[in-house]
Design a protein around this motif. Structure first.
Motif, PDB file in Angstrom:
ATOM      1  N   TYR A 575     -24.329 -29.665 -18.593  1.00 21.65           N
ATOM      2  CA  TYR A 575     -23.743 -30.974 -18.268  1.00 21.65           C
ATOM      3  C   TYR A 575     -22.392 -30.576 -18.104  1.00 21.65           C
ATOM      4  O   TYR A 575     -21.618 -29.876 -18.488  1.00 21.65           O
ATOM      5  N   THR A 576     -21.539 -31.707 -17.533  1.00 18.68           N
ATOM      6  CA  THR A 576     -20.046 -31.634 -17.201  1.00 18.68           C
ATOM      7  C   THR A 576     -19.323 -32.522 -17.898  1.00 18.68           C
ATOM      8  O   THR A 576     -19.491 -33.761 -18.248  1.00 18.68           O
ATOM      9  N   VAL A 577     -18.168 -31.825 -18.487  1.00 14.22           N
ATOM     10  CA  VAL A 577     -17.094 -32.744 -19.071  1.00 14.22           C
ATOM     11  C   VAL A 577     -16.105 -32.967 -18.312  1.00 14.22           C
ATOM     12  O   VAL A 577     -15.050 -31.719 -17.777  1.00 14.22           O
ATOM     13  N   LYS A 578     -15.373 -33.895 -17.905  1.00 11.87           N
ATOM     14  CA  LYS A 578     -14.540 -34.522 -17.113  1.00 11.87           C
ATOM     15  C   LYS A 578     -13.193 -35.007 -18.129  1.00 11.87           C
ATOM     16  O   LYS A 578     -13.506 -35.659 -18.878  1.00 11.87           O
ATOM     17  N   TYR A 579     -11.982 -34.520 -17.787  1.00 10.28           N
ATOM     18  CA  TYR A 579     -10.813 -34.723 -18.598  1.00 10.28           C
ATOM     19  C   TYR A 579     -10.025 -35.661 -17.795  1.00 10.28           C
ATOM     20  O   TYR A 579      -9.616 -35.439 -16.524  1.00 10.28           O
ATOM     21  N   LYS A 580      -9.486 -36.792 -18.468  1.00 13.63           N
ATOM     22  CA  LYS A 580      -8.714 -37.630 -17.771  1.00 13.63           C
ATOM     23  C   LYS A 580      -7.325 -38.217 -18.681  1.00 13.63           C
ATOM     24  O   LYS A 580      -7.538 -37.821 -19.901  1.00 13.63           O
ATOM     25  N   ILE A 581      -6.135 -38.180 -18.040  1.00 15.10           N
ATOM     26  CA  ILE A 581      -4.877 -38.367 -18.687  1.00 15.10           C
ATOM     27  C   ILE A 581      -5.012 -39.603 -19.533  1.00 15.10           C
ATOM     28  O   ILE A 581      -3.997 -39.676 -20.254  1.00 15.10           O
ATOM     29  N   SER A 588      -2.782 -31.486 -15.084  1.00 17.19           N
ATOM     30  CA  SER A 588      -4.143 -31.826 -14.243  1.00 17.19           C
ATOM     31  C   SER A 588      -5.145 -30.480 -15.287  1.00 17.19           C
ATOM     32  O   SER A 588      -4.473 -29.696 -15.765  1.00 17.19           O
ATOM     33  N   MET A 589      -6.275 -30.955 -15.518  1.00 16.85           N
ATOM     34  CA  MET A 589      -7.384 -30.283 -16.024  1.00 16.85           C
ATOM     35  C   MET A 589      -8.657 -30.269 -15.222  1.00 16.85           C
ATOM     36  O   MET A 589      -9.340 -31.244 -14.772  1.00 16.85           O
ATOM     37  N   SER A 590      -9.221 -29.081 -15.014  1.00 15.63           N
ATOM     38  CA  SER A 590     -10.653 -28.976 -14.472  1.00 15.63           C
ATOM     39  C   SER A 590     -11.658 -29.282 -15.088  1.00 15.63           C
ATOM     40  O   SER A 590     -11.527 -29.554 -16.480  1.00 15.63           O
ATOM     41  N   ASN A 591     -12.865 -29.697 -14.501  1.00 13.44           N
ATOM     42  CA  ASN A 591     -14.069 -29.960 -15.303  1.00 13.44           C
ATOM     43  C   ASN A 591     -14.466 -28.850 -15.982  1.00 13.44           C
ATOM     44  O   ASN A 591     -14.274 -27.480 -15.714  1.00 13.44           O
ATOM     45  N   TYR A 596     -26.659 -27.388 -22.614  1.00 13.10           N
ATOM     46  CA  TYR A 596     -27.194 -28.184 -23.416  1.00 13.10           C
ATOM     47  C   TYR A 596     -27.932 -27.365 -24.677  1.00 13.10           C
ATOM     48  O   TYR A 596     -28.198 -26.122 -24.381  1.00 13.10           O
ATOM     49  N   GLY A 597     -27.382 -27.831 -25.861  1.00 15.07           N
ATOM     50  CA  GLY A 597     -27.968 -27.168 -26.918  1.00 15.07           C
ATOM     51  C   GLY A 597     -27.069 -26.101 -27.435  1.00 15.07           C
ATOM     52  O   GLY A 597     -27.367 -25.624 -28.544  1.00 15.07           O
ATOM     53  N   LYS A 598     -26.017 -25.949 -26.858  1.00 11.46           N
ATOM     54  CA  LYS A 598     -25.013 -24.898 -27.202  1.00 11.46           C
ATOM     55  C   LYS A 598     -23.711 -25.625 -27.584  1.00 11.46           C
ATOM     56  O   LYS A 598     -23.341 -26.481 -27.284  1.00 11.46           O
ATOM     57  N   THR A 599     -23.120 -24.686 -28.656  1.00  5.91           N
ATOM     58  CA  THR A 599     -21.715 -25.368 -29.077  1.00  5.91           C
ATOM     59  C   THR A 599     -20.493 -24.787 -28.346  1.00  5.91           C
ATOM     60  O   THR A 599     -20.747 -23.483 -28.021  1.00  5.91           O
ATOM     61  N   ALA A 600     -19.539 -25.586 -27.704  1.00  8.50           N
ATOM     62  CA  ALA A 600     -18.705 -24.926 -27.005  1.00  8.50           C
ATOM     63  C   ALA A 600     -17.347 -25.834 -27.328  1.00  8.50           C
ATOM     64  O   ALA A 600     -17.432 -27.052 -27.720  1.00  8.50           O
ATOM     65  N   ASN A 601     -16.323 -25.106 -27.235  1.00  7.70           N
ATOM     66  CA  ASN A 601     -14.735 -25.721 -27.658  1.00  7.70           C
ATOM     67  C   ASN A 601     -14.297 -26.431 -26.185  1.00  7.70           C
ATOM     68  O   ASN A 601     -14.280 -25.881 -24.973  1.00  7.70           O
ATOM     69  N   LEU A 602     -13.875 -27.465 -26.356  1.00  7.38           N
ATOM     70  CA  LEU A 602     -13.099 -28.208 -25.209  1.00  7.38           C
ATOM     71  C   LEU A 602     -11.931 -27.452 -25.139  1.00  7.38           C
ATOM     72  O   LEU A 602     -11.551 -26.669 -25.535  1.00  7.38           O
ATOM     73  N   LYS A 603     -11.361 -27.477 -23.750  1.00  9.71           N
ATOM     74  CA  LYS A 603     -10.089 -26.836 -23.321  1.00  9.71           C
ATOM     75  C   LYS A 603      -8.967 -27.627 -24.225  1.00  9.71           C
ATOM     76  O   LYS A 603      -8.899 -28.715 -24.472  1.00  9.71           O
ATOM     77  N   ALA A 604      -7.917 -26.525 -23.935  1.00 12.16           N
ATOM     78  CA  ALA A 604      -6.411 -27.129 -24.428  1.00 12.16           C
ATOM     79  C   ALA A 604      -6.066 -27.958 -23.578  1.00 12.16           C
ATOM     80  O   ALA A 604      -6.068 -27.832 -22.407  1.00 12.16           O
ATOM     81  N   ILE A 605      -5.346 -29.062 -24.095  1.00 15.10           N
ATOM     82  CA  ILE A 605      -4.600 -30.050 -23.119  1.00 15.10           C
ATOM     83  C   ILE A 605      -3.603 -29.573 -22.548  1.00 15.10           C
ATOM     84  O   ILE A 605      -2.667 -28.506 -23.074  1.00 15.10           O
ATOM     85  N   THR A 606      -3.377 -30.004 -21.249  1.00  9.51           N
ATOM     86  CA  THR A 606      -2.204 -29.382 -20.408  1.00  9.51           C
ATOM     87  C   THR A 606      -1.685 -30.675 -19.882  1.00  9.51           C
ATOM     88  O   THR A 606      -0.564 -30.538 -19.092  1.00  9.51           O
ATOM     89  N   PHE A 607      -2.234 -32.075 -20.022  1.00 12.72           N
ATOM     90  CA  PHE A 607      -1.607 -33.239 -19.738  1.00 12.72           C
ATOM     91  C   PHE A 607      -0.375 -33.280 -20.302  1.00 12.72           C
ATOM     92  O   PHE A 607      -0.104 -32.908 -21.567  1.00 12.72           O
ATOM     93  N   CYS A 608       0.633 -33.973 -19.686  1.00 12.75           N
ATOM     94  CA  CYS A 608       1.939 -34.471 -20.578  1.00 12.75           C
ATOM     95  C   CYS A 608       2.279 -35.893 -20.116  1.00 12.75           C
ATOM     96  O   CYS A 608       2.065 -36.246 -19.035  1.00 12.75           O
ATOM     97  N   ARG A 609       2.739 -36.863 -21.311  1.00 13.59           N
ATOM     98  CA  ARG A 609       3.256 -37.902 -21.230  1.00 13.59           C
ATOM     99  C   ARG A 609       4.352 -38.403 -21.771  1.00 13.59           C
ATOM    100  O   ARG A 609       4.331 -37.903 -23.126  1.00 13.59           O
ATOM    101  N   THR A 610       5.499 -38.229 -21.399  1.00 17.11           N
ATOM    102  CA  THR A 610       6.685 -38.487 -21.737  1.00 17.11           C
ATOM    103  C   THR A 610       6.898 -39.635 -22.852  1.00 17.11           C
ATOM    104  O   THR A 610       6.267 -40.739 -22.616  1.00 17.11           O
TER     105      THR A 610
END
Length: 632
Positions: A575-581, A588-591, A596-610
């Motif tokens: 399945y696909t995880v989409k990142y939104k700011i 920007s962050m790619s999908n 399924y059934g496997k553990t995975a870490n989410l990506k480190a954030i690269t978005f920035c909001r002043t």
């Protein structure tokens, strides 16, 4: 006959009271009254109308004595008010009209509510009543003494010297019985002002401590609105508390958002009406007889502040707090307890080390201006504030922080520990709150009570300002309890149950505790097992096969169902995880595809909001969905 004669003279005295200056003496005598005397058959004045000259002279002497005493009292009070702020609270009434003149029929300048803080400036008498000239915000006017409560010992000493005698003279002249002045009467007039749900607690305290006075603070705020407005980053709990007190992590500093149940418990004033917590409502004025250097030393005895200042061995912390509190007119015990609360017994925070890189020689003992979601942010912001203030010594930091607390909080109406954490005054309501820790008022109050116990001053004259809210629960809000829930499994279209393909219910899972789900025993012909979900269609909270989970529900005693998730063999079990700011920003962050059934870490954030700090991910834009930390 004597009593009748006095009443005639008093009627005259009252008639001219409002048109003579306070210190003026009437030139009128009973002879100037309208002649209504009647003669009897012997051409003698009827004794029922006779004015006894001896009584008249006696009353005139009393009036002279009263005027002289009032003049002395006015001079003494003005001198005292020039040296310190004399704080008092409106009480024994839901509301009070601040008067333009010391007269019940005078124009109203402002409607005060019970618990409002005023500052006493002068004294007057009129119509047999004692009035104080006070200031409240930008208004100045008169309040009857009967409706003010205070614990300032210098002011009480002034009253003992002047006002007690003034009242005795007034009682003699006007035969007044001002019973409302005494809050220690058998019917406890101060307690009667509170809702009935407060009474049993307050009566027990009054019985044990007759010198204590309780002032109702009419907040005019709805209880449910108060709780709603105190949620979020302004109300935090330490990580050591059980899950029932928590509602998600606050950054990475070991603090958590307080749960609604926790906020209700610590904000309900009735939970403070006991020997250990009542001092969260103490009026924080300075009283020299029991707020002594010895008392401060006892507060600090088992802490890093038990001895000399870190950068000045010639002065102790106890001496510093005592001198600062005395000069500001606020309780030095409160100042010591506040720093103790902020820095702990060990005092290891970089904010007070004086050695933090980039801020060497600067200190911030009160943590003023220290904020952020990480320890580094808190330290940097707090020491940056200290540097701007010039707090380059321990004493300067203690004095500067004390001045801010005194002027911005105590003298501005947030004059109890409770109000400094929960600002339910009419100024900046729900904002301008000193700390985020929801337990601070209780713990600081307990420390102050212990100090008073240790110095034998627990039965002194204390005034406690206690909030009352509209539409409160009928009884005190309970402590949050550790919720438990049950877990059951649903094959969700899998092959029929048999003894081989069965998953047992799990009972009594604790909210806040992490568990690991058992290996799935269900099968479905032509499908691969792809993990669990709290919704049959996979739209709820996902749990991997033999994966970890916690807090699947907040509802105590509820049963959560985990539904097996199936994918056709060979269809690609991902399945696909989409990142939104979630707002306006950069980066920007790619999908990310996850099996399924496997553990995975989410990506480190690269978005920035002043102007914003990243606090984690959520499956809902408003934060109401499933929460995940950075790289979780």
């Amino acid at each position: 006959m004597k009593k009748r004669i006095i009443s005639v003279v008093l009627a005259f005295s009252l008639a001219v009271a409002n048109i003579l200056p306070v210190n003026a003496q009437s030139d009128l005598t009973p002879d100037s009254l309208e002649e209504t005397d009647t003669l009897n058959d012997d051409n003698k004045v009827d004794t029922k109308q006779e004015v006894n000259e001896e009584d008249n002279n006696q009353i005139s002497d009393k009036e002279k004595e009263l005027n002289a005493l009032l003049t002395s009292a006015k001079e003494a009070l003005k001198e005292l008010a020039s040296q310190k702020d004399i704080m008092a609270l409106v009480y024994l009434t839901d509301s009070y009209d601040l008067k333009e003149k010391p007269d019940s029929s005078s124009n109203s300048l402002e409607k005060l509510t019970s618990g409002d803080t005023v500052f006493i400036k002068d004294i007057e008498i009129n119509d047999g009543k004692i009035w104080y000239f006070v200031s409240h915000n930008d208004k100045k006017g008169y309040i009857e003494k009967a409706y003010l409560a205070y614990s300032d010992e210098d002011f009480i000493a002034f009253e003992d010297k002047y006002v007690t005698e003034i009242k005795n003279l007034l009682d003699t002249l006007y035969a007044l019985d001002d019973g409302v002045l005494c809050a220690k009467s058998s019917n406890y007039a101060d307690i009667a002002q509170f809702p009935s749900s407060y009474h049993s607690y307050l009566n027990a305290l009054k019985k044990a401590h007759p010198n204590w006075t309780f002032v109702k603070q009419n907040t005019n705020l709805n209880w449910s609105s108060v709780i709603a407005n105190e949620k979020g980053a302004k109300s935090l709990v330490p990580g050591s508390y059980v899950a029932a007190y928590k509602d998600g992590a606050y950054g990475s500093g070991g603090w958590y958002y307080a749960s609604e149940a926790a906020i209700k418990y610590v904000m309900d004033p009735r939970n403070y009406l006991n020997e250990d917590s009542i001092f969260a409502f103490e009026l924080l004025t300075y009283n020299s007889s029991y707020q002594t250097k010895t008392a401060v030393s006892k507060v600090l005895a088992n802490s890093f502040m038990s001895g000399a200042l870190r950068d000045n061995k010639s002065m102790t912390y106890a001496t510093a707090f005592y001198e600062i509190g005395k000069s500001l007119g606020v309780s030095p015990l409160f100042l010591a307890c506040r720093v103790y609360q902020e820095q702990g017994a060990a005092g290891t925070s970089p904010l007070i080390s004086g050695t933090y890189s980039g801020y060497t020689g600067y200190y911030n003992y009160f943590n003023i201006g220290a904020s952020g979601s990480t320890n580094a942010q808190v330290i940097a912001s707090g020491l940056s504030y200290a540097k701007r203030q010039g707090w380059n010594s321990v004493y300067k930091a203690l004095k500067g922080g004390s001045q801010i607390v005194a002027s911005s909080y105590i003298l501005a109406g947030q004059d109890t520990l409770y109000l400094q954490k929960y600002n339910v005054t009419s100024k900046n309501t729900y904002n301008h709150q000193y700390m985020q820790n929801i337990f601070a008022p209780m713990s600081e109050g307990a420390s102050e009570k212990k100090a008073y116990m240790n110095t034998g001053s627990i039965n002194n004259t204390f005034v406690f300002k206690i909030p009352v809210y509209n539409n409160m629960p009928s009884s005190a809000s309970p402590k949050p309890t550790e919720n438990t829930y049950n877990l059951k499994f649903d094959r969700n279209g899998g092959d029929p149950d048999t003894s081989k393909y069965y998953m047992y219910w799990v009972y009594g899972l604790k909210y806040g505790t992490t568990y690991k789900v058992a290996k799935c025993n269900y099968v479905k012909s032509g499908y691969d097992f792809a993990g669990w979900n709290t919704k049959a269609d996979g739209s709820g909270t996902a749990v991997a096969d033999q994966g970890s989970f916690k807090n699947l529900t907040k509802t105590n005693g509820a049963t959560v169902t985990l539904y097996a998730q199936w994918v056709k063999k060979g269809s690609g079990n991902t399945y696909t995880v989409k990142y939104k700011i979630n707002g306006t920003g950069t980066g920007s962050m790619s999908n990310q595809k996850i099996t399924y059934g496997k553990t995975a870490n989410l990506k480190a954030i690269t978005f920035c909001r002043t102007g914003y700090i990243f606090t984690g991910w959520n499956t809902k834009a408003n934060g109401s969905g499933k929460k995940y930390g950075d790289k979780a």
